[in-house]
Design an enzyme around this catalytic site. Structure first.
Site, PDB file in Angstrom:
ATOM      1  N   ASP A 107       0.873  -1.166   0.000  1.00 28.96           N
ATOM      2  CA  ASP A 107       0.000   0.000   0.000  1.00 28.96           C
ATOM      3  C   ASP A 107       0.926   1.237   0.000  1.00 28.96           C
ATOM      4  OD1 ASP A 107      -2.285   1.686   0.754  1.00 28.96           O
ATOM      5  OD2 ASP A 107      -1.371   1.688   2.745  1.00 28.96           O
ATOM      6  N   ASP A 109       0.082   5.169   1.094  1.00 24.67           N
ATOM      7  CA  ASP A 109      -0.008   6.126   2.212  1.00 24.67           C
ATOM      8  C   ASP A 109      -0.052   5.403   3.560  1.00 24.67           C
ATOM      9  OD1 ASP A 109      -0.519   9.002   1.096  1.00 24.67           O
ATOM     10  OD2 ASP A 109      -1.641   7.637  -0.176  1.00 24.67           O
ATOM     11  N   ASP A 299      -1.937  -0.300   5.732  1.00 24.73           N
ATOM     12  CA  ASP A 299      -2.302   0.295   7.023  1.00 24.73           C
ATOM     13  C   ASP A 299      -3.788   0.638   7.135  1.00 24.73           C
ATOM     14  OD1 ASP A 299      -2.192   2.428   5.125  1.00 24.73           O
ATOM     15  OD2 ASP A 299      -2.290   3.810   6.811  1.00 24.73           O
TER      16      ASP A 299
HETATM   17  O1  LIG Z   1      -4.426   3.079  -0.345  1.00 22.13           O
HETATM   18  P1  LIG Z   1      -3.518   4.178   0.091  1.00 22.13           P
HETATM   19  O2  LIG Z   1      -2.291   4.308  -0.757  1.00 22.13           O
HETATM   20  O3  LIG Z   1      -3.200   4.108   1.555  1.00 22.13           O
HETATM   21  O4  LIG Z   1      -4.388   5.494  -0.145  1.00 22.13           O
HETATM   22  C1  LIG Z   1      -5.470   5.804   0.720  1.00 22.13           C
HETATM   23  C2  LIG Z   1      -5.676   7.295   0.746  1.00 22.13           C
HETATM   24  O5  LIG Z   1      -4.398   7.857   1.024  1.00 22.13           O
HETATM   25  C3  LIG Z   1      -4.271   9.268   0.986  1.00 22.13           C
HETATM   26  O6  LIG Z   1      -4.892   9.802   2.147  1.00 22.13           O
HETATM   27  C4  LIG Z   1      -4.236   9.436   3.347  1.00 22.13           C
HETATM   28  O7  LIG Z   1      -2.911   9.974   3.350  1.00 22.13           O
HETATM   29  C5  LIG Z   1      -2.833  11.429   3.335  1.00 22.13           C
HETATM   30  C6  LIG Z   1      -1.387  11.830   3.243  1.00 22.13           C
HETATM   31  O8  LIG Z   1      -0.631  11.298   4.281  1.00 22.13           O
HETATM   32  C7  LIG Z   1      -3.541  11.977   4.593  1.00 22.13           C
HETATM   33  O9  LIG Z   1      -3.525  13.393   4.586  1.00 22.13           O
HETATM   34  C8  LIG Z   1      -4.982  11.462   4.628  1.00 22.13           C
HETATM   35  O10 LIG Z   1      -5.608  11.856   5.842  1.00 22.13           O
HETATM   36  C9  LIG Z   1      -5.010   9.935   4.549  1.00 22.13           C
HETATM   37  O11 LIG Z   1      -6.357   9.444   4.460  1.00 22.13           O
HETATM   38  C10 LIG Z   1      -4.825   9.826  -0.286  1.00 22.13           C
HETATM   39  O12 LIG Z   1      -4.770  11.237  -0.234  1.00 22.13           O
HETATM   40  C11 LIG Z   1      -6.224   9.324  -0.560  1.00 22.13           C
HETATM   41  O13 LIG Z   1      -6.669   9.795  -1.796  1.00 22.13           O
HETATM   42  C12 LIG Z   1      -6.169   7.800  -0.602  1.00 22.13           C
HETATM   43  O14 LIG Z   1      -7.433   7.275  -0.902  1.00 22.13           O
END
Ligand SMILES: O=P(O)(O)OC[C@H]1O[C@H](O[C@H]2O[C@H](CO)[C@@H](O)[C@H](O)[C@H]2O)[C@H](O)[C@@H](O)[C@@H]1O
Length: 360
Positions: A107, A109, A299
């Site tokens: 994954d 983020d 995560d």
């Molecule tokens: O599947 P992932 O790669 O984990 O993506 C899931 C979402 O991740 C991002 O949002 C998350 O990370 C951001 C930066 O650290 C944070 O600001 C936010 O609160 C988290 O939810 C991304 O911006 C989303 O579009 C994804 O869906």
């Protein structure tokens, strides 16, 4: 659905709780914690959404922990027995790969990059990039993210990987071949392509309607849309939930799930990170194959779909990245991206050494 690249019809996904399976999946797994599906569908009222928004807030997690410090410690210790560190149990993890091809799924983020307030600034460190590059030299490797595929590629910048963006709804092969993957330049699968115009529309509508809520950020992830509330004052959470809910009333073919301080608006097709994992294994020639060990590290709640697939297949290693106990179908845990990097480097080192070892 059109024929091209689309094999999945679009029935509504039932928001049923999945009963925990008691069957062991690996010869060695720790017992599995009870699993409660936390997918928010159109059902709960705004109150339920706000409660769920609170639950995903680190401030609340800390406050709850401070209130019940002792109980929390006990809970964490019990959780760690069920989901031990993939670093401290590294030998156990790799023992399961004997005679099997490891395939690595990551994954983005919160796994490869630390969580930050601004989603556009969630950069991955150069050292993490080097670690992922080394992993990909030894094992087929895929990034599976909720983000738009192009965006996550801009962050990761490694052409030798598979990428599954938009929660697996946009899968592309490596632009550059490696010892483990042949270059498969084109897009491999986009099961939600017919939803593109609808996603564009709902994105515009959400941007417009949430404009008045300070801190709200709407992100277009091509086949899905994220509505972030990390920077929204808690007093405005119910207004935000109400707004999102009212916009979605117009779109019965879209559903809402929740990630880390973010609402995820997605087509109601039965496609998720778990299905993407299976699709990629198939593309790599490991369909119905006993000689493969998928290792999935993530995560987020959306990663649970992949952990469940590993459970169901009775094959593979699911690793949840979390500092706090969480309901999960993963077998192991790592606390933060720094530990993910350590785990990846150990995996590379173990592979190097096992190749150098004489085979008796
Ligand atoms: O599947 P992932 O790669 O984990 O993506 C899931 C979402 O991740 C991002 O949002 C998350 O990370 C951001 C930066 O650290 C944070 O600001 C936010 O609160 C988290 O939810 C991304 O911006 C989303 O579009 C994804 O869906």
């Amino acid at each position: 659905m059109t024929k091209q690249g689309v094999v999945v019809p679009a029935p509504a996904e039932a928001a049923v709780a999945v009963p925990p399976s008691s069957a062991p999946l690996l010869p060695y797994p720790p017992p599995r914690a009870a699993m409660r599906k936390k997918c928010l569908q159109m059902g709960p009222g705004v109150g339920g959404w706000v409660e769920s928004m609170r639950a995903s807030s680190p401030t609340h997690a800390r406050a709850a922990a401070a209130l019940a410090a002792g109980a929390d410690e006990d809970r964490r210790a019990a959780w760690m027995v069920e989901h031990p560190s993939a670093l401290s149990k590294f030998d156990q993890v790799v023992a399961a790969s004997k005679g099997k091809q490891i395939v690595v799924f990551l994954d983005y983020d919160g796994t490869l990059s630390p969580i930050v307030d601004d989603p556009d600034a969630a950069y991955m460190s150069d050292t993490m990039r080097r670690a992922v590059r080394s992993v990909a030299k030894h094992f087929p490797t895929a990034i599976v993210s909720g983000r738009c595929r192009d965006k996550v590629f801009e962050f990761v910048k490694l052409a030798e990987l598979y990428y599954a963006g938009s929660h697996g709804m946009d899968i592309k092969g490596p632009a550059k071949g490696s010892r483990h993957t042949r270059a498969a330049k084109g897009v491999l699968f986009q099961p939600a392509s017919q939803f593109l115009p609808m996603i564009e529309q709902v994105h515009e509508s959400l941007v417009e309607k949430t404009r008045s809520i300070p801190g709200a950020k709407v992100e277009n992830n091509k086949f899905c849309v994220s509505v972030h509330f990390r920077c929204v004052d808690e007093k405005s959470w119910s207004a935000l939930a109400e707004t999102v809910k009212s916009v979605l009333k117009e779109y019965p073919k879209l559903k809402l799930t929740q990630g880390r301080m973010v609402f995820e608006v997605r087509p109601i097709i039965k496609w998720d990170k778990g299905k993407a994992l299976e699709f990629l294994l198939e593309s790599l020639g490991f369909a119905d194959c006993a000689d493969v060990l998928p290792v999935y590290i993530g995560d987020d709640r959306t990663d649970e779909d992949a952990f469940k697939v590993l459970r169901r297949r009775g094959q593979g290693v699911g690793i949840l990245v979390s500092k706090h106990p969480k309901d999960t179908s993963a077998s192991y845990s790592l606390q933060e991206p720094a530990e993910v990097m350590e785990f990846l480097l150990r995996l590379v080192e173990w592979e190097r050494l096992s190749k150098a070892r004489p085979k008796w």
